[in-house]
Scaffold this active site. Structure first.
Site, mmCIF file in Angstrom:
data_model
loop_
_atom_site.group_PDB
_atom_site.id
_atom_site.type_symbol
_atom_site.label_atom_id
_atom_site.label_comp_id
_atom_site.label_asym_id
_atom_site.label_seq_id
_atom_site.Cartn_x
_atom_site.Cartn_y
_atom_site.Cartn_z
ATOM 1 N N LYS A 1 147.546 120.306 59.406
ATOM 2 C CA LYS A 1 147.834 119.777 58.154
ATOM 3 C C LYS A 1 145.870 121.049 57.786
ATOM 4 O O LYS A 1 146.276 121.366 56.845
ATOM 5 C CB LYS A 1 147.646 119.057 57.076
ATOM 6 C CG LYS A 1 147.399 117.790 58.433
ATOM 7 C CD LYS A 1 147.900 116.322 57.357
ATOM 8 C CE LYS A 1 147.167 114.930 57.422
ATOM 9 N NZ LYS A 1 145.689 115.319 57.269
ATOM 10 N N GLY B 1 133.252 99.313 60.813
ATOM 11 C CA GLY B 1 133.285 97.778 60.071
ATOM 12 C C GLY B 1 131.508 98.264 60.087
ATOM 13 O O GLY B 1 129.941 98.237 59.274
ATOM 14 N N GLU C 1 134.869 89.130 56.555
ATOM 15 C CA GLU C 1 135.647 89.003 58.170
ATOM 16 C C GLU C 1 136.565 87.888 57.696
ATOM 17 O O GLU C 1 136.174 86.377 57.759
ATOM 18 C CB GLU C 1 134.891 89.352 59.092
ATOM 19 C CG GLU C 1 135.931 88.875 60.610
ATOM 20 C CD GLU C 1 136.864 90.165 60.597
ATOM 21 O OE1 GLU C 1 136.019 91.226 60.453
ATOM 22 O OE2 GLU C 1 138.213 89.243 60.844
ATOM 23 N N ASP D 1 147.320 107.824 68.120
ATOM 24 C CA ASP D 1 147.210 106.084 67.087
ATOM 25 C C ASP D 1 148.885 106.404 66.696
ATOM 26 O O ASP D 1 149.302 105.248 65.694
ATOM 27 C CB ASP D 1 146.732 106.710 65.703
ATOM 28 C CG ASP D 1 144.889 106.981 66.072
ATOM 29 O OD1 ASP D 1 144.511 106.886 67.371
ATOM 30 O OD2 ASP D 1 144.521 107.319 64.971
ATOM 31 N N LEU E 1 142.025 104.733 69.760
ATOM 32 C CA LEU E 1 140.655 105.641 70.146
ATOM 33 C C LEU E 1 140.762 106.785 70.654
ATOM 34 O O LEU E 1 142.346 107.158 71.376
ATOM 35 C CB LEU E 1 140.613 104.850 71.296
ATOM 36 C CG LEU E 1 139.915 102.975 71.310
ATOM 37 C CD1 LEU E 1 140.048 101.749 72.429
ATOM 38 C CD2 LEU E 1 139.067 102.843 70.526
ATOM 39 N N ALA E 2 139.859 107.352 70.648
ATOM 40 C CA ALA E 2 140.451 108.907 71.001
ATOM 41 C C ALA E 2 140.394 109.124 72.588
ATOM 42 O O ALA E 2 141.454 109.909 72.356
ATOM 43 C CB ALA E 2 138.930 110.068 70.086
ATOM 44 N N HIS F 1 116.334 103.040 90.785
ATOM 45 C CA HIS F 1 115.612 102.247 89.766
ATOM 46 C C HIS F 1 114.441 102.689 89.398
ATOM 47 O O HIS F 1 114.161 104.156 90.197
ATOM 48 C CB HIS F 1 114.629 101.541 90.973
ATOM 49 C CG HIS F 1 113.925 100.495 90.809
ATOM 50 N ND1 HIS F 1 114.084 99.117 89.936
ATOM 51 C CD2 HIS F 1 112.662 100.597 90.712
ATOM 52 C CE1 HIS F 1 112.943 98.681 89.335
ATOM 53 N NE2 HIS F 1 112.113 99.488 90.549
HETATM 54 P P1 NAI Z 1 139.724 97.414 63.515
HETATM 55 O O1 NAI Z 1 141.221 96.723 64.158
HETATM 56 O O2 NAI Z 1 138.826 97.263 64.604
HETATM 57 O O3 NAI Z 1 138.716 95.619 62.640
HETATM 58 C C1 NAI Z 1 139.341 95.555 61.476
HETATM 59 C C2 NAI Z 1 138.758 94.237 61.170
HETATM 60 O O4 NAI Z 1 138.703 93.971 59.664
HETATM 61 C C3 NAI Z 1 139.328 93.140 62.319
HETATM 62 O O5 NAI Z 1 137.842 91.959 62.423
HETATM 63 C C4 NAI Z 1 140.480 91.578 61.021
HETATM 64 O O6 NAI Z 1 139.976 90.628 61.213
HETATM 65 C C5 NAI Z 1 139.364 92.587 59.719
HETATM 66 N N1 NAI Z 1 140.134 92.315 58.882
HETATM 67 C C6 NAI Z 1 142.025 93.250 59.113
HETATM 68 N N2 NAI Z 1 142.272 92.202 57.873
HETATM 69 C C7 NAI Z 1 141.232 92.136 56.265
HETATM 70 C C8 NAI Z 1 141.207 91.457 55.402
HETATM 71 N N3 NAI Z 1 141.615 91.529 54.483
HETATM 72 N N4 NAI Z 1 139.666 90.748 54.788
HETATM 73 C C9 NAI Z 1 138.797 90.444 55.531
HETATM 74 N N5 NAI Z 1 138.873 91.179 57.350
HETATM 75 C C10 NAI Z 1 140.315 91.484 57.460
HETATM 76 O O7 NAI Z 1 139.684 97.915 62.235
HETATM 77 P P2 NAI Z 1 138.867 98.867 62.476
HETATM 78 O O8 NAI Z 1 137.150 98.358 62.201
HETATM 79 O O9 NAI Z 1 139.261 99.882 60.851
HETATM 80 O O10 NAI Z 1 138.895 100.397 62.986
HETATM 81 C C11 NAI Z 1 139.985 100.692 63.334
HETATM 82 C C12 NAI Z 1 140.497 101.086 64.307
HETATM 83 O O11 NAI Z 1 139.502 101.672 65.429
HETATM 84 C C13 NAI Z 1 140.399 100.980 65.607
HETATM 85 O O12 NAI Z 1 141.209 100.819 66.465
HETATM 86 C C14 NAI Z 1 138.744 100.549 66.410
HETATM 87 O O13 NAI Z 1 139.139 100.400 67.971
HETATM 88 C C15 NAI Z 1 138.900 102.623 66.023
HETATM 89 N N6 NAI Z 1 137.148 103.121 65.996
HETATM 90 C C16 NAI Z 1 137.281 103.001 67.327
HETATM 91 C C17 NAI Z 1 135.702 103.103 66.704
HETATM 92 C C18 NAI Z 1 135.055 103.415 68.393
HETATM 93 O O14 NAI Z 1 135.288 103.070 69.667
HETATM 94 N N7 NAI Z 1 133.429 103.294 68.595
HETATM 95 C C19 NAI Z 1 135.154 103.727 66.232
HETATM 96 C C20 NAI Z 1 135.763 103.035 65.006
HETATM 97 C C21 NAI Z 1 137.398 102.314 65.368
#
Ligand code: NAI
Length: 464
Positions: free
Chosen positions: A36, A188, A206, A315, A322-323, A447
């Protein structure tokens, strides 16, 4: 005239979709990809992994120049931020990569069609362009790889300015004075780190008692402590229940263990997870089954939906967004279409949070081993014991390895420390090959490298 029939229609050109296209071409299939957006690459390349890592790298340089260079004898008395240049660089990284991907796809004879795809039959997709023109495509198989979008919190709708998703938080034109991040997950913590390093006061709210809750508890403790030291504040066990925007400021109502409080900030980043982007795909009309609670598409172990010619990956189906999960599933799904045994080993799926230091994991955590009654031994090694880490001045963190108590087979590796994202690769390979902790401990590691910490943690398992 009969429309051309392709072997495969791929919906979406993100890491899942483009991997599927290239894999299918390698297997000799004719492929058309519907996307898209103007640029391929999906969320990962355009507004996710890549731009966020570009900003994480740039902001880390800024932070280090201000806070760490002096200990190396490099004096930068007047470090200034040029956010415009930082953002332009990020955009160039994205446009270079998406341009390269476009050329890769067309060079491999993947036909690209821009527009929104909707399933109109088990072998048919209708594509509607932005100018409302439609086109019908037909294929033996269809792979849905449309990705996901940020979840909104009820009462806090995204306005693109004050209450934003990760997309806007990658492109702020100035550093917010106070940024409130809702959600202490990967997004976050990564974007919270970026803006904190650039000067914002960042508070992470959180709802659970801990951040990064999928990680091993030892890693979480280190991560929280170090991020606090870097200036991030955490409000755990807390939820935002209400937000009001007035005169450019956001006033929020917070609820924590039954008690209410108020907070004020310039911007709110909502990062509470992502949901599958299924709207408009025509799933209902075709009767494609989804999971009632999350909306993810149901598939069998070969990534086939209940309509055998329609596959779904990434997704759109359950699991972490995850990509690399999407691209592994895409390759496996296409292999299955070609009659080959395509599968993904979810026991060896690494994950990384790109804070500094990084947090990386593969396999099960200690809590999961206990829950599942798996007998295990663990070994840890701190980066303070690593010569390389001492040279770099980055001694925070540790490596933790869990192995089966009877067989010594590696069950999980958890790393918090410098270059954890890259160190986890050898542990993933070890798990993929069914290695024991002793195998890792006996493998000669160069090392002085950070990877010696992995070897030492593995050696520690046998002593426990
Ligand atoms: P996430 O699922 O990793 O984390 C969301 C967090 O928000 C959780 O700790 C949850 O308990 C909290 N939460 C949920 N509702 C809430 C509320 N109403 N108030 C306060 N806290 C609340 O989701 P995120 O960080 O948005 O990432 C989305 C997806 O993208 C995930 O599957 C993540 O693994 C992936 N991702 C991966 C990355 C990487 O591999 N480095 C980087 C960014 C995203």
């Amino acid at each position: 005239m009969m429309a051309k029939e392709y072997d495969l229609i791929v919906v979406g050109a993100g890491p899942g979709g483009y991997t599927a296209c290239l894999k299918a071409r390698k297997l000799g299939m004719s492929v058309v990809c519907v996307e898209k957006e103007e640029r391929p690459g999906g969320v990962c390349l355009n507004m996710g992994c890549i731009p966020s890592k570009a900003l994480l790298d740039s902001s880390e340089h800024f932070y280090n120049a201000k806070n760490k260079f002096a200990e190396h004898g490099v004096i930068c008395p007047d470090v200034k931020l040029d956010l415009k240049t930082m953002m332009a660089r990020k955009e160039k990284v994205v446009s270079d990569l998406t341009g390269q991907l476009s050329r890769l796809l067309t060079g491999n004879k993947v036909e690209m069609v821009q527009g929104r795809a909707k399933l109109t039959g088990p072998n048919q997709v209708e594509v509607r362009s932005d100018s409302d023109e439609t086109k019908t495509l037909e294929a033996k198989n269809i792979l849905l790889a449309a990705g996901s979008e940020p979840i909104e919190i009820p009462g806090l709708p995204f306005d693109g300015k004050h209450i934003v998703s990760s997309t806007e938080a990658l492109s702020f034109t100035e550093v917010p004075e106070e940024l409130l991040v809702i959600g202490g997950g990967a997004i976050g913590l990564e974007l919270g780190s970026v803006w904190s390093r650039l000067g914002a006061e960042v508070t992470v709210v959180e709802m659970l008692p801990k951040i990064a809750s999928v990680m091993d508890s030892l890693i979480i403790r280190g991560l929280e402590r170090v991020l606090k030291k870097q200036g991030l504040a955490f409000r755990l066990n807390s939820k935002v229940t209400e937000a009001k925007v007035e005169k450019g400021k956001v006033t929020l109502r917070l609820e924590s263990r039954g008690e209410g409080s108020a907070l004020e900030c310039d911007k709110v980043l909502v990062a509470v997870g992502r949901k599958p982007l299924t709207a408009g795909l025509g799933l209902e009309d075709l009767g494609i089954e989804t999971h009632a609670r999350t909306g993810h598409i149901r598939t069998d172990s070969r990534y086939r939906t209940n309509i055998p010619s329609v596959y779904a990956i990434g997704d759109l189906i359950p699991g972490p967004a995850l990509a690399h999960k999407a691209s592994a599933e895409a390759a496996a799904a296409v292999e299955n279409m070609a009659g080959k045994p395509g599968e993904v080993n979810y026991d060896a799926l690494p994950s990384v949070i790109y804070t500094w230091p990084e947090a990386a994991a593969v396999g099960i955590t200690e809590a999961q081993a206990k829950e599942r009654d798996i007998p295990y031994h663990s070994g840890t090694f701190p980066f303070t014991g690593s010569g390389r880490a001492r040279c770099m001045g980055e001694t925070e963190g540790l490596v933790k390895i869990l192995s089966h108590a009877k067989t010594d087979r590696v069950l999980g590796v958890h790393i918090f420390g410098p270059h954890a994202a890259d160190l986890i690769a050898e542990c993933t390979i070890a798990m993929e090959f069914g290695a024991s902790a002793e195998d890792i401990a006996r493998t000669v590691h160069a090392h002085p490298t950070f990877s010696e910490a992995v070897m030492e943690a593995a050696a520690g398992v046998r002593k426990s």
